[in-house]
Design an enzyme around this catalytic site. Structure first.
Site, PDB file in Angstrom:
ATOM      1  N   ASP A   7      51.578  80.136  22.742  1.00 18.03           N
ATOM      2  CA  ASP A   7      50.823  81.336  22.426  1.00 18.03           C
ATOM      3  C   ASP A   7      49.648  81.375  23.427  1.00 18.03           C
ATOM      4  O   ASP A   7      49.311  80.336  24.015  1.00 18.03           O
ATOM      5  CB  ASP A   7      50.317  81.209  20.990  1.00 18.03           C
ATOM      6  CG  ASP A   7      49.421  82.343  20.595  1.00 18.03           C
ATOM      7  OD1 ASP A   7      49.835  83.490  20.727  1.00 18.03           O
ATOM      8  OD2 ASP A   7      48.280  82.061  20.161  1.00 18.03           O
ATOM      9  N   LEU A   8      49.052  82.534  23.621  1.00 13.42           N
ATOM     10  CA  LEU A   8      47.957  82.609  24.609  1.00 13.42           C
ATOM     11  C   LEU A   8      46.585  82.533  23.926  1.00 13.42           C
ATOM     12  O   LEU A   8      45.881  81.528  24.024  1.00 13.42           O
ATOM     13  CB  LEU A   8      48.092  83.905  25.421  1.00 13.42           C
ATOM     14  CG  LEU A   8      47.057  84.130  26.510  1.00 13.42           C
ATOM     15  CD1 LEU A   8      47.108  83.047  27.580  1.00 13.42           C
ATOM     16  CD2 LEU A   8      47.244  85.502  27.166  1.00 13.42           C
ATOM     17  N   ASP A   9      46.255  83.607  23.209  1.00 15.46           N
ATOM     18  CA  ASP A   9      44.930  83.689  22.602  1.00 15.46           C
ATOM     19  C   ASP A   9      44.786  82.635  21.498  1.00 15.46           C
ATOM     20  O   ASP A   9      45.553  82.638  20.540  1.00 15.46           O
ATOM     21  CB  ASP A   9      44.743  85.096  22.018  1.00 15.46           C
ATOM     22  CG  ASP A   9      43.453  85.230  21.239  1.00 15.46           C
ATOM     23  OD1 ASP A   9      42.485  84.530  21.586  1.00 15.46           O
ATOM     24  OD2 ASP A   9      43.417  86.016  20.286  1.00 15.46           O
ATOM     25  N   THR A  15      40.369  84.275  23.924  1.00 18.05           N
ATOM     26  CA  THR A  15      40.102  85.706  24.117  1.00 18.05           C
ATOM     27  C   THR A  15      39.747  86.375  22.794  1.00 18.05           C
ATOM     28  O   THR A  15      39.385  87.546  22.775  1.00 18.05           O
ATOM     29  CB  THR A  15      41.319  86.411  24.753  1.00 18.05           C
ATOM     30  OG1 THR A  15      42.504  85.805  24.269  1.00 18.05           O
ATOM     31  CG2 THR A  15      41.297  86.321  26.259  1.00 18.05           C
ATOM     32  N   LYS A  43      44.072  87.900  14.337  1.00 15.63           N
ATOM     33  CA  LYS A  43      44.576  86.908  15.304  1.00 15.63           C
ATOM     34  C   LYS A  43      46.102  86.850  15.288  1.00 15.63           C
ATOM     35  O   LYS A  43      46.702  86.721  14.216  1.00 15.63           O
ATOM     36  CB  LYS A  43      43.969  85.528  15.017  1.00 15.63           C
ATOM     37  CG  LYS A  43      42.504  85.491  15.369  1.00 15.63           C
ATOM     38  CD  LYS A  43      41.926  84.104  15.297  1.00 15.63           C
ATOM     39  CE  LYS A  43      40.451  84.146  15.690  1.00 15.63           C
ATOM     40  NZ  LYS A  43      39.777  82.874  15.427  1.00 15.63           N
ATOM     41  N   SER A 112      53.342  85.417  23.757  1.00 19.32           N
ATOM     42  CA  SER A 112      52.114  86.047  23.255  1.00 19.32           C
ATOM     43  C   SER A 112      52.364  87.475  22.792  1.00 19.32           C
ATOM     44  O   SER A 112      53.216  88.175  23.338  1.00 19.32           O
ATOM     45  CB  SER A 112      51.073  86.060  24.381  1.00 19.32           C
ATOM     46  OG  SER A 112      50.005  86.925  24.067  1.00 19.32           O
ATOM     47  N   ALA A 113      51.561  87.915  21.817  1.00 20.84           N
ATOM     48  CA  ALA A 113      51.637  89.304  21.343  1.00 20.84           C
ATOM     49  C   ALA A 113      50.885  90.253  22.272  1.00 20.84           C
ATOM     50  O   ALA A 113      51.005  91.471  22.156  1.00 20.84           O
ATOM     51  CB  ALA A 113      51.032  89.389  19.942  1.00 20.84           C
ATOM     52  N   LYS A 143      55.117  89.252  15.890  1.00 22.91           N
ATOM     53  CA  LYS A 143      55.095  88.074  15.015  1.00 22.91           C
ATOM     54  C   LYS A 143      54.659  88.542  13.619  1.00 22.91           C
ATOM     55  O   LYS A 143      53.795  89.420  13.556  1.00 22.91           O
ATOM     56  CB  LYS A 143      54.088  87.034  15.537  1.00 22.91           C
ATOM     57  CG  LYS A 143      54.374  86.544  16.953  1.00 22.91           C
ATOM     58  CD  LYS A 143      53.187  85.716  17.459  1.00 22.91           C
ATOM     59  CE  LYS A 143      53.288  85.458  18.944  1.00 22.91           C
ATOM     60  NZ  LYS A 143      52.118  84.793  19.525  1.00 22.91           N
ATOM     61  N   GLU A 167      51.000  77.259  18.471  1.00 21.30           N
ATOM     62  CA  GLU A 167      50.445  78.485  17.884  1.00 21.30           C
ATOM     63  C   GLU A 167      49.131  78.232  17.155  1.00 21.30           C
ATOM     64  O   GLU A 167      48.948  77.176  16.557  1.00 21.30           O
ATOM     65  CB  GLU A 167      51.424  79.031  16.846  1.00 21.30           C
ATOM     66  CG  GLU A 167      52.211  80.249  17.269  1.00 21.30           C
ATOM     67  CD  GLU A 167      51.387  81.507  17.498  1.00 21.30           C
ATOM     68  OE1 GLU A 167      50.218  81.570  17.056  1.00 21.30           O
ATOM     69  OE2 GLU A 167      51.907  82.443  18.135  1.00 21.30           O
ATOM     70  N   ASP A 168      48.245  79.236  17.165  1.00 20.71           N
ATOM     71  CA  ASP A 168      46.998  79.117  16.407  1.00 20.71           C
ATOM     72  C   ASP A 168      46.972  80.061  15.204  1.00 20.71           C
ATOM     73  O   ASP A 168      46.012  80.062  14.451  1.00 20.71           O
ATOM     74  CB  ASP A 168      45.781  79.426  17.290  1.00 20.71           C
ATOM     75  CG  ASP A 168      45.673  80.906  17.594  1.00 20.71           C
ATOM     76  OD1 ASP A 168      46.697  81.521  17.969  1.00 20.71           O
ATOM     77  OD2 ASP A 168      44.573  81.473  17.432  1.00 20.71           O
TER      78      ASP A 168
END
Ligand code: B16
Ligand code: MG
Length: 213
Positions: A7-9, A15, A43, A112-113, A143, A167-168
């Site tokens: 995942d990115l953020d 971010t 998120k 990522s979304a 997601k 994932e966060d």
């Protein structure tokens, strides 16, 4: 494990603070109280779904056209913030971990979304560590739907069970499990309890900490 999908953020970069500032600006205009607490609900959630949640918070009935106009404005503020990003905004430990797994021959994908993922990867210099990119532009279902991770495995030419997802967000962990993958949560075990393993952050994380995932 032959591949890791990140995942990115909240996993590779922070971010969330910029998403927060931009949503807050819009919420203030609409006179909707909005704090970091409300921002938690956003998120890992797609941009349009965030807009729907914000409208629900303010009991606002908005047309689709109004929602699109507002999310466009929010996104323009967000793009202004992320245009200032550089490698100093990579979350602690993320770069070192990416370097270690590349050396170990593990394939990597983004999952990522965000529709702004490529800009962020370029600004922070993270793009070079990823073999594949799947982001909000390449999926039609957000997601907790597993589409983003299934596409990531396909791009890496790996089977789902050969991939681990980092994932966060709760919705992201759910998506990973639905995809038939192992999930590593980055953050709090209370939120990410469904994951196979949870670490508070990627700081000092080593490949050997994943055991035989
Ligand atoms: P954008 P991730 C998600 O990124 C964010 O966590 C979420 O807050 C945001 O609404 C979503 O991307 C869409 O972002 O507006 O840039 O398309 O955690 O999936 O990397
Ligand atoms: Mg996230």
């Amino acid at each position: 494990m032959k591949g890791i999908i990140f995942d990115l953020d909240g996993v590779l970069v922070d971010t969330a603070k910029y998403h927060f500032l931009a949503w807050k600006k819009l919420a203030d205009e609409l006179h909707i109280p909005f704090s970091e607490k409300e921002n938690e609900l956003f998120k890992g959630v797609s941009r349009m779904r965030c807009m729907e949640i914000l409208a629900e918070m303010g009991n606002l009935k908005l047309s689709r056209k109004e929602q699109i106009e507002m999310t466009d404005r929010k996104n323009n503020w967000y793009i202004e913030y992320i245009s200032q990003m550089d490698e100093s905004e990579i979350l602690p430990g993320a770069l070192e971990f990416l370097q270690e797994i590349k050396m170990a021959g593990i394939k990597t994908s983004l999952g990522s979304a965000s529709k702004n993922a490529v800009t962020i990867l370029e600004k922070t210099g993270l793009a070079q560590y990823l073999d594949a990119i799947v982001d909000g532009n390449s999926v039609s279902r957000a997601k907790p739907d597993p589409e983003v991770f299934i596409k990531g495995a396909e791009k890496l030419e790996l089977a789902a069970e050969e991939c681990v997802v980092f994932e966060d967000a709760k919705a992201g962990v759910e998506a990973a499990l639905k995809a038939g993958m192992k999930a590593v949560g980055i953050g709090s075990p209370e939120i990410l309890g469904g994951a196979h393993m949870v670490f508070p952050s990627m700081k000092d994380l080593k490949l050997s900490d994943l055991g035989d995932l």
